[in-house]
Design an enzyme around this catalytic site. Structure first.
Site, PDB file in Angstrom:
ATOM      1  CB  SER A 216      -0.955  -0.029   1.207  1.00  0.00           C
ATOM      2  OG  SER A 216      -1.876   1.032   1.143  1.00  0.00           O
ATOM      3  CB  THR A 217       1.302   4.088   2.367  1.00  0.00           C
ATOM      4  OG1 THR A 217      -0.105   4.225   2.564  1.00  0.00           O
ATOM      5  CG2 THR A 217       1.945   5.461   2.333  1.00  0.00           C
TER       6      THR A 217
ATOM      7  CG  HIS B 182      -4.241  -0.802  -0.831  1.00  0.00           C
ATOM      8  ND1 HIS B 182      -3.956  -0.877   0.516  1.00  0.00           N
ATOM      9  CD2 HIS B 182      -4.861  -1.971  -1.137  1.00  0.00           C
ATOM     10  CE1 HIS B 182      -4.391  -2.015   0.998  1.00  0.00           C
ATOM     11  NE2 HIS B 182      -4.952  -2.703   0.014  1.00  0.00           N
TER      12      HIS B 182
ATOM     13  CG  MET C 149      -2.129   3.591   7.294  1.00  0.00           C
ATOM     14  SD  MET C 149      -0.763   4.365   8.169  1.00  0.00           S
ATOM     15  CE  MET C 149      -0.245   5.601   6.969  1.00  0.00           C
TER      16      MET C 149
ATOM     17  CG  ASP D 147      -5.876  -5.499   2.290  1.00  0.00           C
ATOM     18  OD1 ASP D 147      -6.569  -6.497   2.578  1.00  0.00           O
ATOM     19  OD2 ASP D 147      -5.717  -5.087   1.128  1.00  0.00           O
TER      20      ASP D 147
END
Length: 367
Positions: free
Chosen positions: A184-185, A211, A305, A308
């Site tokens: 993600s991030t 993401h 973050m 998930d």
């Protein structure tokens, strides 16, 4: 109090973003700049915690300003970009240069759009405290555009697409392997570290959930494809998985793997709602491969973050699959890997620059 500097050449946009933030008790607007030159000066004088930075501005553009800001300060930068093809390319370059996140530039036309963006912006600003600036600056090395220049020679492009006998894995057997990655991030930069190190003769397909919104995942895949030996593409519904190819889930759509008539294929699902707030979801992808590949899974969770992927990473480990998590020191955000580790879902904890080596080691062990 989180001190924020708003940078945009449009007074309308500066006012809109400021209005979104000024009612929050823990956020203070300490300055507003109309170009990159002003942003650099105000960053030096005001020392903001977070900067929202437009890309296209007169005098000095956002990318040029970002290069200076990352060298001079510890400010965390969120890029505010148009969701267009060109905007996606510029945003990905900004992430490479050191911005930790991005969001869609408010249009001002649809109130619901503005409401959603306000919520997202405030969340990203508050999450800035979790950003590992050490990792962010450590990976802020050669510009991707420079890497592209070195990897776009005609002979490289041609050799990449020469046929390889062992690419197809259509028949189901207990030796078929798959590599699944969730991120993600900080993900684009993490993927740029891992995927180019994998060899084109890789004896497994790779499925990836990053993401990201729609449009950005296609640009990300194209970008990574140029600098990698394996083939990297945005996934398409119904395509057969091939060894030596990485498939990135399109933004806003769940990606799964399914077996149809004995063939392993990509399934894109735009009807299922977000899983734990995410679409695409790492958990949805991981869940889909468990019954197909069982213990022949190498699953990886990298910077990001939230949580998930942790739930089904644990299930993969429980059935004998191999699991890897990025370590805290090299994560831009130590969220998803941390949750997985605390759940007992992680077999190997690896620095970002060693994840590709560990993947290849596990592929060789399974062989």
């Amino acid at each position: 109090m989180i001190k924020v500097l708003v940078v945009d050449d449009s007074i309308f946009m500066r006012n809109m973003i400021s209005d979104m933030l000024k009612v929050e008790e823990d956020i203070e607007i300490i300055g507003r700049a109309k170009n990159g030159e002003e942003a650099i000066k105000m960053n030096r004088e005001l020392k903001p915690d977070v900067i929202t930075l437009d890309v296209q501005m007169p005098i000095l553009d956002g990318l040029s300003a970002l290069r200076v800001i990352m060298k001079e300060s510890q400010a965390k930068v969120i890029m505010v970009s148009n969701y267009t093809k060109d905007g996606a390319k510029e945003t990905l370059e900004a992430l490479k240069l050191g911005a930790y996140d991005f969001l869609e530039k408010p249009s001002g036309e649809v109130s619901m759009n503005i409401k959603d963006i306000k919520k997202e912006l405030i969340e990203k600003i508050r999450n800035a405290k979790y950003i590992n600036m050490g990792a962010l600056k450590y990976t802020n090395i050669e510009s991707s555009s420079e890497i592209f220049k070195k990897n776009t020679k005609e002979k490289d492009i041609k050799s990449k697409f020469e046929p390889i006998k062992f690419r197809n894995i259509n028949k189901i057997n207990n030796k078929d392997k798959i590599i699944a990655i969730g991120v993600s991030t900080g993900g684009p930069r993490a993927l740029e570290e891992v995927l180019p190190k994998l060899p084109r003769h890789l004896q497994a397909p790779i499925v990836i959930v990053q993401h990201m919104p729609p449009k950005f995942t296609k640009s990300l895949a194209d970008r990574l494809n140029i600098i990698s030996d394996i083939i990297i593409k945005e996934a398409e519904d119904g395509e057969i998985l091939k060894n030596g190819t990485a498939y990135i889930a399109p933004g806003g759509i769940h990606m799964l793997v399914e077996v149809i008539n004995g063939e392993k294929k990509i399934k894109l699902d735009n009807k299922t709602p977000p899983y734990s707030g995410h679409c695409p979801s790492v958990n949805v992808l991981f869940k889909s491969i468990i019954n197909i590949y069982e213990k022949n899974i190498i699953a990886v969770l990298m910077t990001g973050m939230g949580s998930d992927g942790a739930e089904y990473l644990k299930k993969i480990k429980d059935i004998g699959g191999r699991t890897i998590a990025q370590d805290e020191q090299s994560c831009i955000v130590y969220g998803m890997p941390k949750v997985a580790y605390e759940m007992g879902a992680v077999e190997y904890v690896e620095r970002l620059n060693n994840i590709s080596n560990k993947i290849m080691e596990l592929i060789d062990i399974n062989n």
